[in-house]
Design a protein around this motif. Structure first.
Motif, PDB file in Angstrom:
ATOM      1  N   ASN A 158       0.815  -1.215   0.000  1.00  0.00           N
ATOM      2  CA  ASN A 158       0.000   0.000   0.000  1.00  0.00           C
ATOM      3  C   ASN A 158       0.847   1.263   0.000  1.00  0.00           C
ATOM      4  OD1 ASN A 158      -2.565  -1.210  -0.029  1.00  0.00           O
ATOM      5  ND2 ASN A 158      -2.467  -1.616   2.164  1.00  0.00           N
ATOM      6  N   PHE A 162       0.528   3.854  -3.105  1.00  0.00           N
ATOM      7  CA  PHE A 162       0.068   5.220  -2.845  1.00  0.00           C
ATOM      8  C   PHE A 162       1.071   6.246  -3.340  1.00  0.00           C
ATOM      9  CE2 PHE A 162      -0.096   8.964  -0.034  1.00  0.00           C
ATOM     10  CZ  PHE A 162      -1.362   9.424  -0.369  1.00  0.00           C
ATOM     11  N   ASN A 166       0.132   8.777  -6.319  1.00  0.00           N
ATOM     12  CA  ASN A 166       0.091  10.190  -5.962  1.00  0.00           C
ATOM     13  C   ASN A 166       1.038  11.017  -6.826  1.00  0.00           C
ATOM     14  OD1 ASN A 166      -1.181  12.086  -4.281  1.00  0.00           O
ATOM     15  ND2 ASN A 166       0.566  12.176  -2.922  1.00  0.00           N
ATOM     16  N   TYR A 182      -4.868   0.649  -9.819  1.00  0.00           N
ATOM     17  CA  TYR A 182      -4.557   1.044  -8.443  1.00  0.00           C
ATOM     18  C   TYR A 182      -5.653   0.561  -7.490  1.00  0.00           C
ATOM     19  CZ  TYR A 182      -4.382   3.764  -4.202  1.00  0.00           C
ATOM     20  OH  TYR A 182      -4.388   4.120  -2.870  1.00  0.00           O
ATOM     21  N   SER A 186      -4.949  -1.734  -4.113  1.00  0.00           N
ATOM     22  CA  SER A 186      -4.753  -1.063  -2.832  1.00  0.00           C
ATOM     23  C   SER A 186      -5.845  -1.444  -1.834  1.00  0.00           C
ATOM     24  CB  SER A 186      -4.746   0.453  -3.015  1.00  0.00           C
ATOM     25  OG  SER A 186      -4.698   1.106  -1.768  1.00  0.00           O
ATOM     26  N   ASN A 191      -5.717   5.980   2.021  1.00  0.00           N
ATOM     27  CA  ASN A 191      -4.983   6.252   0.781  1.00  0.00           C
ATOM     28  C   ASN A 191      -5.937   6.316  -0.407  1.00  0.00           C
ATOM     29  OD1 ASN A 191      -2.649   6.170   2.267  1.00  0.00           O
ATOM     30  ND2 ASN A 191      -1.913   4.226   1.444  1.00  0.00           N
ATOM     31  N   ASN A 192      -6.894   5.401  -0.420  1.00  0.00           N
ATOM     32  CA  ASN A 192      -7.803   5.305  -1.564  1.00  0.00           C
ATOM     33  C   ASN A 192      -8.661   6.554  -1.716  1.00  0.00           C
ATOM     34  OD1 ASN A 192      -6.733   2.789  -1.891  1.00  0.00           O
ATOM     35  ND2 ASN A 192      -8.538   1.676  -1.164  1.00  0.00           N
ATOM     36  N   VAL A 195      -6.380   9.208  -3.387  1.00  0.00           N
ATOM     37  CA  VAL A 195      -6.143   8.923  -4.804  1.00  0.00           C
ATOM     38  C   VAL A 195      -7.420   9.112  -5.616  1.00  0.00           C
ATOM     39  CG1 VAL A 195      -5.450   7.151  -6.457  1.00  0.00           C
ATOM     40  CG2 VAL A 195      -4.210   7.393  -4.298  1.00  0.00           C
TER      41      VAL A 195
END
Length: 349
Positions: A158, A162, A166, A182, A186, A191-192, A195
């Motif tokens: 992850n 990320f 990013n 992605y 992930s 993080n998701n 993004v």
């Protein structure tokens, strides 16, 4: 934290004194380069052990990180030497990276605390991704996402996914495919969300969407210019700065393209994101390099709304806008890329 901060400051000053101009060290031959950084590692260890107030837990982590720092410099030596010597044919010896042979790329604790270790892990998996891209004839960014997605450690997987998404999604030729790959790999919900927000903004830059605009940028030839002033022609925008080496390497190619299309329905616009205090450097470089096209100065360097709206995180960045002010390609080929002329031909420019 005073003891730790005092040590870190002393380490930084020691490194500066030891190396001088770090980039100059990449001109050393392999043996001298290794010796230089091994001596620096030992010097930093001596400094750490002689510093007062550092607890044993910190010292244990710091000793590991000093070794990772040494390995990271070896790992980047080939590419940096090519850059500083301008010799793209240089290759390291077969045994130069032997020190990395037994490196464990699955250590989650080291991945979290050491940026040097994290860089080594990232480089390792990108190397595997490059092979996958070549063997399966797929785009490098999709190969990276697939390779990162296959990592067993959730934390490392992850983290790499990320960072890559990013920093790289805005450069993808197929943002939908990038985001889909992605999202399928992930498993970090925080993080998701980040993004996904970035993806939504990038989709506003899809082909055919109205281009973000700039207003009243200082024009080297006098007055100011806004993007709307250029409607009626295609606009090829080069976002650059005087301090940017890769930007300057594109200058000869940009001149060639400008000369080839000087009487066509296209305007070549270079937008400098130098700081306001460096406007004289900008003017001097235009004169010294005899830069053509339309030379403009952004209103707030990296924080200019046009730069932020285009999600620009690295330069040079090239953008192609059509005669109606709509996006043709938010990440257009560079002047040095033959695909740029192919694109112009396809558009009958």
């Amino acid at each position: 934290g005073a003891y730790v901060n005092n040590y870190l400051l002393a380490k930084m000053n020691n490194e500066k004194s030891f190396l001088g101009n770090r980039f100059e060290t990449y001109k050393l031959n392999e043996t001298d380069f290794k010796a230089k950084y091994n001596d620096l590692k030992n010097s930093s260890l001596e400094l750490m052990n002689s510093s007062e107030g550092l607890d044993e837990a910190f010292k244990a982590l710091e000793e590991k990180d000093l070794h990772y720092y040494y390995l990271a410099r070896l790992n980047e030596y080939e590419n940096y030497r090519r850059y500083v010597t301008k010799d793209d044919t240089f290759n390291i010896s077969e045994d130069f990276l032997n020190d990395l042979d037994n490196l464990d790329y699955t250590n989650e604790k080291d991945f979290e605390f050491s940026q040097n270790y994290k860089g080594l892990v990232n480089s390792h998996y990108k190397g595997l991704a490059d092979k996958l891209a070549k063997n399966d004839s797929i785009d490098n960014d999709i190969a990276f996402l697939k390779t990162f997605g296959s990592i067993e450690s959730e934390a490392i997987k992850n983290g790499l996914l990320f960072d890559f998404a990013n920093n790289s999604m805005s450069y993808s030729k197929d943002i939908d495919a990038f985001y889909s790959s992605y999202a399928n790999n992930s498993s970090n919900s925080e993080n998701n969300l980040v993004v996904k927000e970035k993806y939504d903004k990038l989709m506003a830059l899809a082909q055919g969407r109205p281009s973000p605009k700039f207003f009243d940028y200082v024009n080297y030839k006098g007055g100011t210019t806004s993007l709307d002033d250029l409607k009626g022609k295609y606009v090829y925008v080069d976002v650059w700065a005087t301090w940017c080496g890769p930007c300057k390497r594109e200058i000869p190619y940009l001149k060639e393209v400008e000369n080839k299309y000087h009487d066509k329905n296209i305007e070549f616009v270079s937008v400098s994101i130098d700081k306001a205090a460096d406007s004289d450097k900008w003017k001097n470089m235009i004169e010294d390099k005899e830069l053509g096209g339309m030379q403009l100065f952004a209103d707030n360097d990296w924080n200019s709304k046009f730069v932020k709206d285009y999600q620009i995180q690295g330069i040079p960045r090239f953008i192609l806008i059509d005669a109606e002010g709509n996006i043709v390609n938010a990440n257009a080929p560079r002047p040095s890329d033959p695909k740029l002329v192919d694109l112009f031909t396809e558009l009958n420019i």
